[in-house]
Design an enzyme around this catalytic site. Sequence first.
Site, PDB file in Angstrom:
ATOM      1  NE  ARG A  83     100.314 -10.004  24.652  1.00  0.00           N
ATOM      2  CZ  ARG A  83     101.176  -9.213  24.010  1.00  0.00           C
ATOM      3  NH1 ARG A  83     102.393  -9.655  23.707  1.00  0.00           N
ATOM      4  NH2 ARG A  83     100.825  -7.991  23.674  1.00  0.00           N
ATOM      5  CD  GLU A 115     101.352   6.419  20.632  1.00  0.00           C
ATOM      6  OE1 GLU A 115     101.704   7.389  21.319  1.00  0.00           O
ATOM      7  OE2 GLU A 115     101.867   5.293  20.739  1.00  0.00           O
TER       8      GLU A 115
END
Lengths: 191, 182
Positions: free
Chosen positions: B69, B106
């Site tokens: 993006r 994560e």
Amino acid sequence: MFAAENGLKGDPRLQAISDAIRVVPHFPKQGIMFQDITTLLLDHKAFKHTIDIFVDRYRDMDISVIAGVEARGFMFGPSIALAIGAKFVPLRKPKKLPGEVISEAYELEYGTDCLEMHVGAVPPGERVIVIDDLVATGGTLSAAIRLLERVGAQVVECACVIGLPEVKGQRRLNGKPLYILVEPREIDGCC
Amino acid sequence: MASQDEQDPRISKISSAIRVIPNFPKPGIMFQDITTLLLDTKAFRDTIDLFVERYGGKDISVVAGIEARGFIFGPPIALAIGAKFVPMRKPNKLPGEVISEEYSLEYGTDIMEMHVGAVQAGERALIIDDLIATGGTLCAAIKLLERVGVHVVECACVIELPELKGRERLGDKPLFVLVSST
């Protein structure tokens, strides 16, 4: 259809664009002469010429959507969309777009891949240009055309910076006009 | 403070053009979807203008955009301010010689790559992405650029998720965002 055959013959900007593209041999595998547009993006003048040529072509064609194919279509599409007042719609690999999507499968050399678009991004009847950096077999662009037509959009043209020999002489892809700025660069004395 | 002090009137339209999708990519995550911003021609134009107004005339020669993006916002900014656009990519996408930086997710790690020779030591750069969460990706981009001697002037994002403290993770690197989402 190449830009040089369609009003831009001898335009020095096309040479500048071609010169700015780098060829990387044997990427992603042996025998492929990869046309690398990242060097075009480093050349501000040549990058601007690229966008200007597409903008000049599409600004008066009543285009309301530029659909860009992930990921290199994202590098060219938004600038064109902004300049002509159109929306930008990303056509993405599977599972990247959140929310409701429609999918279209297409063939690779080995196996298949899938292109997705958001439901509701393009209302029926809108006039669309599909953009990617390069067209080879046309498989990805054909999937993009099918996706857009499934929602009732009108694909006016497919636009690419580079067109490989497979499409040379073809003015249309799946019945849609194809507009290409340059042919692939070659390396002198190469394999 | 690195976002607008008195909010520019264009910001509220930009903010309301962003769509929130609950539970994507997994339960509990409220995904900030900028694709609806790209469908709003005025709000998208305003987004780019706000960055261009901030960075034009500041001798920035490089806009580095993070896949994918960042590729949507970076090039229009680069074109408007006269800078190069450099894509920072996932592994094995860039042809030719690259340098790589590993960073934590994560669960597990990922790798970011940049072309060797895309940027020169001493250049002044901006890094752009649609959103900053934990700041892990932006930190990797900063490291890649600094490893080749580039001065990262600022990181710029459309959206910040302040609860995830990405701003602190960037340390002394300034962060500029248009919309803060809590």
